[in-house]
Design a protein around this motif. Structure first.
Motif, PDB file in Angstrom:
ATOM      1  N   UNK A   1      -7.569   5.723  31.347  1.00 17.43           N
ATOM      2  CA  UNK A   1      -7.081   6.112  30.020  1.00 17.43           C
ATOM      3  C   UNK A   1      -5.842   5.321  29.626  1.00 17.43           C
ATOM      4  N   UNK A   2      -4.957   5.122  30.582  1.00 13.03           N
ATOM      5  CA  UNK A   2      -3.733   4.382  30.277  1.00 13.03           C
ATOM      6  C   UNK A   2      -4.045   2.945  29.872  1.00 13.03           C
ATOM      7  N   UNK A   3      -4.994   2.323  30.551  1.00 17.35           N
ATOM      8  CA  UNK A   3      -5.375   0.957  30.183  1.00 17.35           C
ATOM      9  C   UNK A   3      -6.011   0.927  28.795  1.00 17.35           C
ATOM     10  N   UNK A   4      -6.804   1.949  28.462  1.00 12.35           N
ATOM     11  CA  UNK A   4      -7.415   2.000  27.140  1.00 12.35           C
ATOM     12  C   UNK A   4      -6.374   2.211  26.053  1.00 12.35           C
ATOM     13  N   UNK A   5      -5.360   3.029  26.341  1.00 11.79           N
ATOM     14  CA  UNK A   5      -4.292   3.250  25.362  1.00 11.79           C
ATOM     15  C   UNK A   5      -3.532   1.956  25.106  1.00 11.79           C
ATOM     16  N   UNK A   6      -3.280   1.194  26.157  1.00 13.86           N
ATOM     17  CA  UNK A   6      -2.595  -0.095  25.982  1.00 13.86           C
ATOM     18  C   UNK A   6      -3.420  -1.035  25.110  1.00 13.86           C
ATOM     19  N   UNK A   7      -4.756  -0.967  25.263  1.00 15.13           N
ATOM     20  CA  UNK A   7      -5.633  -1.816  24.449  1.00 15.13           C
ATOM     21  C   UNK A   7      -5.794  -1.296  23.024  1.00 15.13           C
ATOM     22  N   UNK A   8      -5.188  -0.144  22.717  1.00 13.96           N
ATOM     23  CA  UNK A   8      -5.238   0.389  21.362  1.00 13.96           C
ATOM     24  C   UNK A   8      -6.412   1.303  21.080  1.00 13.96           C
ATOM     25  N   UNK A   9      -7.040   1.880  22.111  1.00 15.42           N
ATOM     26  CA  UNK A   9      -8.181   2.769  21.906  1.00 15.42           C
ATOM     27  C   UNK A   9      -7.714   4.125  21.411  1.00 15.42           C
ATOM     28  N   UNK A  10      -8.439   4.692  20.488  1.00 16.16           N
ATOM     29  CA  UNK A  10      -8.152   6.024  19.966  1.00 16.16           C
ATOM     30  C   UNK A  10      -8.717   7.081  20.920  1.00 16.16           C
ATOM     31  N   UNK A  11      -8.310   8.356  20.783  1.00 14.68           N
ATOM     32  CA  UNK A  11      -8.900   9.402  21.643  1.00 14.68           C
ATOM     33  C   UNK A  11     -10.422   9.482  21.538  1.00 14.68           C
ATOM     34  N   UNK A  12     -10.952   9.296  20.343  1.00 15.35           N
ATOM     35  CA  UNK A  12     -12.401   9.336  20.190  1.00 15.35           C
ATOM     36  C   UNK A  12     -13.069   8.177  20.927  1.00 15.35           C
ATOM     37  N   UNK A  13     -12.478   7.001  20.847  1.00 17.51           N
ATOM     38  CA  UNK A  13     -13.034   5.855  21.558  1.00 17.51           C
ATOM     39  C   UNK A  13     -12.935   6.046  23.067  1.00 17.51           C
ATOM     40  N   UNK A  14     -11.864   6.645  23.533  1.00 12.92           N
ATOM     41  CA  UNK A  14     -11.742   6.905  24.978  1.00 12.92           C
ATOM     42  C   UNK A  14     -12.784   7.924  25.429  1.00 12.92           C
ATOM     43  N   UNK A  15     -13.065   8.903  24.570  1.00 11.77           N
ATOM     44  CA  UNK A  15     -14.089   9.888  24.918  1.00 11.77           C
ATOM     45  C   UNK A  15     -15.468   9.238  25.001  1.00 11.77           C
ATOM     46  N   UNK A  16     -15.802   8.412  24.027  1.00  2.17           N
ATOM     47  CA  UNK A  16     -17.147   7.836  23.955  1.00  2.17           C
ATOM     48  C   UNK A  16     -17.362   6.775  25.023  1.00  2.17           C
ATOM     49  N   UNK A  17     -16.368   5.898  25.223  1.00  5.90           N
ATOM     50  CA  UNK A  17     -16.575   4.726  26.082  1.00  5.90           C
ATOM     51  C   UNK A  17     -16.098   4.946  27.528  1.00  5.90           C
ATOM     52  N   UNK A  18     -15.220   5.914  27.756  1.00  6.51           N
ATOM     53  CA  UNK A  18     -14.721   6.147  29.113  1.00  6.51           C
ATOM     54  C   UNK A  18     -15.146   7.509  29.629  1.00  6.51           C
ATOM     55  N   UNK A  19     -14.976   8.544  28.804  1.00  5.73           N
ATOM     56  CA  UNK A  19     -15.252   9.895  29.263  1.00  5.73           C
ATOM     57  C   UNK A  19     -16.723  10.183  29.463  1.00  5.73           C
ATOM     58  N   UNK A  20     -17.508  10.029  28.414  1.00  3.94           N
ATOM     59  CA  UNK A  20     -18.922  10.418  28.483  1.00  3.94           C
ATOM     60  C   UNK A  20     -19.715   9.655  29.545  1.00  3.94           C
ATOM     61  N   UNK A  21     -19.550   8.332  29.720  1.00  6.81           N
ATOM     62  CA  UNK A  21     -20.327   7.662  30.771  1.00  6.81           C
ATOM     63  C   UNK A  21     -20.040   8.189  32.174  1.00  6.81           C
ATOM     64  N   UNK A  22     -18.883   8.820  32.383  1.00  6.93           N
ATOM     65  CA  UNK A  22     -18.515   9.290  33.720  1.00  6.93           C
ATOM     66  C   UNK A  22     -18.778  10.774  33.937  1.00  6.93           C
ATOM     67  N   UNK A  23     -19.272  11.490  32.924  1.00  4.61           N
ATOM     68  CA  UNK A  23     -19.532  12.926  33.082  1.00  4.61           C
ATOM     69  C   UNK A  23     -20.975  13.262  32.737  1.00  4.61           C
ATOM     70  N   UNK A  24     -21.844  12.270  32.754  1.00  4.25           N
ATOM     71  CA  UNK A  24     -23.234  12.537  32.402  1.00  4.25           C
ATOM     72  C   UNK A  24     -23.888  13.494  33.391  1.00  4.25           C
ATOM     73  N   UNK A  25     -23.469  13.454  34.626  1.00  2.00           N
ATOM     74  CA  UNK A  25     -24.035  14.379  35.600  1.00  2.00           C
ATOM     75  C   UNK A  25     -23.722  15.820  35.259  1.00  2.00           C
ATOM     76  N   UNK A  26     -22.450  16.121  34.983  1.00  5.43           N
ATOM     77  CA  UNK A  26     -22.078  17.476  34.625  1.00  5.43           C
ATOM     78  C   UNK A  26     -22.675  17.887  33.290  1.00  5.43           C
ATOM     79  N   UNK A  27     -22.790  16.950  32.358  1.00  7.86           N
ATOM     80  CA  UNK A  27     -23.416  17.251  31.076  1.00  7.86           C
ATOM     81  C   UNK A  27     -24.883  17.633  31.260  1.00  7.86           C
TER      82      UNK A  27
END
Length: 317
Positions: A210-236
């Motif tokens: 998340x910190x690297x994404x924030x440095x690159x200028x990613x918004x919370x929604x972009x962090x959710x879509x591109x970082x969060x969701x790909x890593x929680x597909x099992x729990x989903x």
């Protein structure tokens, strides 16, 4: 005269096969000992323990599937077979599907199945979207009252569902959703346990991503879509499958909310298979199989995606 008899030299490493190999020595003995320890270590069960394990597993399996097999057997028995004999017969003598046809003639089973499918679809979509957004907000975003909100979620898990069912009905009736399928699905659209499960899954993602994404200028929604969701597909996948099963099998809440027989879900409609003056247990058994078999088929078709999602959702460091 020099001695022409010489001892064969040991084969150097990398030499082709066929030459004399190294003689057994202490090194080979130590390697064999380590191999035996790995194969027969302290955690390896003995023959008696293996027999006990498989015996217990077989006993648990029989306890779990016996009711299902008995209902299936009852639903296939004809009217000429007595199911109340002193020595019950598990296998039907004359298997028949007439009981399933009679269920469709007694109640509009397919209409009830469609109603259950609509309710289950609303619950699944609500949990997939709502639990994901709420879990991500609690795990990765910083805002005032986050801990207090988390305590509120935990407090709702302490109370049993029967305690809040009256307040839920008053709320649904106040919204004008009584006797509707949306009113049946609304209370289960977001499960508090599912929110906490998604929060735990999002917390397992390394904060550095998340910190690297924030440095690159990613918004919370972009962090959710591109970082969060790909890593929680099992729990989903977990909350999606169990949300569907919970909504499909629910009986008490639809029984309270629904009054119009046209809006009945499958579990509520099956109660009309028990007549007032007649009692044929073959019909409820056939109705139970009609409502249960789709769940078995669904899980059988989706289980490989479920386990694949768990493996893909793991964080590889």
């Amino acid at each position: 005269m020099p001695d022409v008899t010489s001892r064969a030299a040991p084969r150097p490493p990398g030499a082709p096969d066929g030459g004399p190999g190294p003689e057994p020595g202490p090194g080979r003995n130590r390697h064999a000992s380590r191999t035996r320890r790995r194969r027969d270590g302290f955690g390896s069960p003995g023959p008696g323990e293996l027999v006990l394990r498989y015996t217990l597993l077989t006993l648990v399996l029989l306890l779990l599937i016996s009711p299902f097999l008995w209902q299936l057997s009852t639903s296939l028995k004809s009217l000429h077979e007595d199911i109340y004999t002193e020595t019950p017969s598990f296998l039907p003598e004359q298997p028949t599907l007439d009981n399933y046809a009679q269920v469709a003639e007694t109640i509009p089973v397919w209409s009830y199945a469609v109603n259950s499918l609509i309710v289950a679809a609303i619950v699944v979509l609500g949990n997939a979207a709502g639990a994901t957004l709420a879990g991500y907000a609690l795990a990765r975003l910083r805002f005032r009252g986050a801990k207090l909100l988390l305590v509120g979620f935990l407090a709702t898990l302490v109370l049993p569902g029967e305690v809040t069912i009256i307040s839920q009905y008053i709320t649904v009736r106040g919204l004008g959703l009584a006797d509707t399928l949306l009113g049946v699905a609304l209370p289960g659209a977001i499960g508090m346990l599912n929110v906490l499960l998604m929060r735990t899954a999002f917390q397992a993602i390394p904060q550095e991503m998340d910190e690297a994404a924030v440095i690159d200028g990613a918004t919370p929604w972009q962090r959710l879509v591109h970082i969060g969701l790909p890593n929680v597909r099992g729990m989903l996948s977990v909350i999606t499958i169990f949300a569907f099963i919970g909504a499909w099998d629910d009986f008490l809440w639809p029984l309270i909310v629904l009054n119009d027989p046209e809006n009945f879900t499958l579990t509520v409609g099956l109660q009309y298979l028990n007549g007032t003056f007649t009692n044929n247990p073959r019909l409820p058994a056939a109705g139970t199989m009609i409502s249960f078999i789709p769940i078995v088929i669904l899980f059988a078709l989706l289980q490989r995606f479920f386990f694949r999602g768990v493996e893909e959702g793991a964080i590889k460091g």
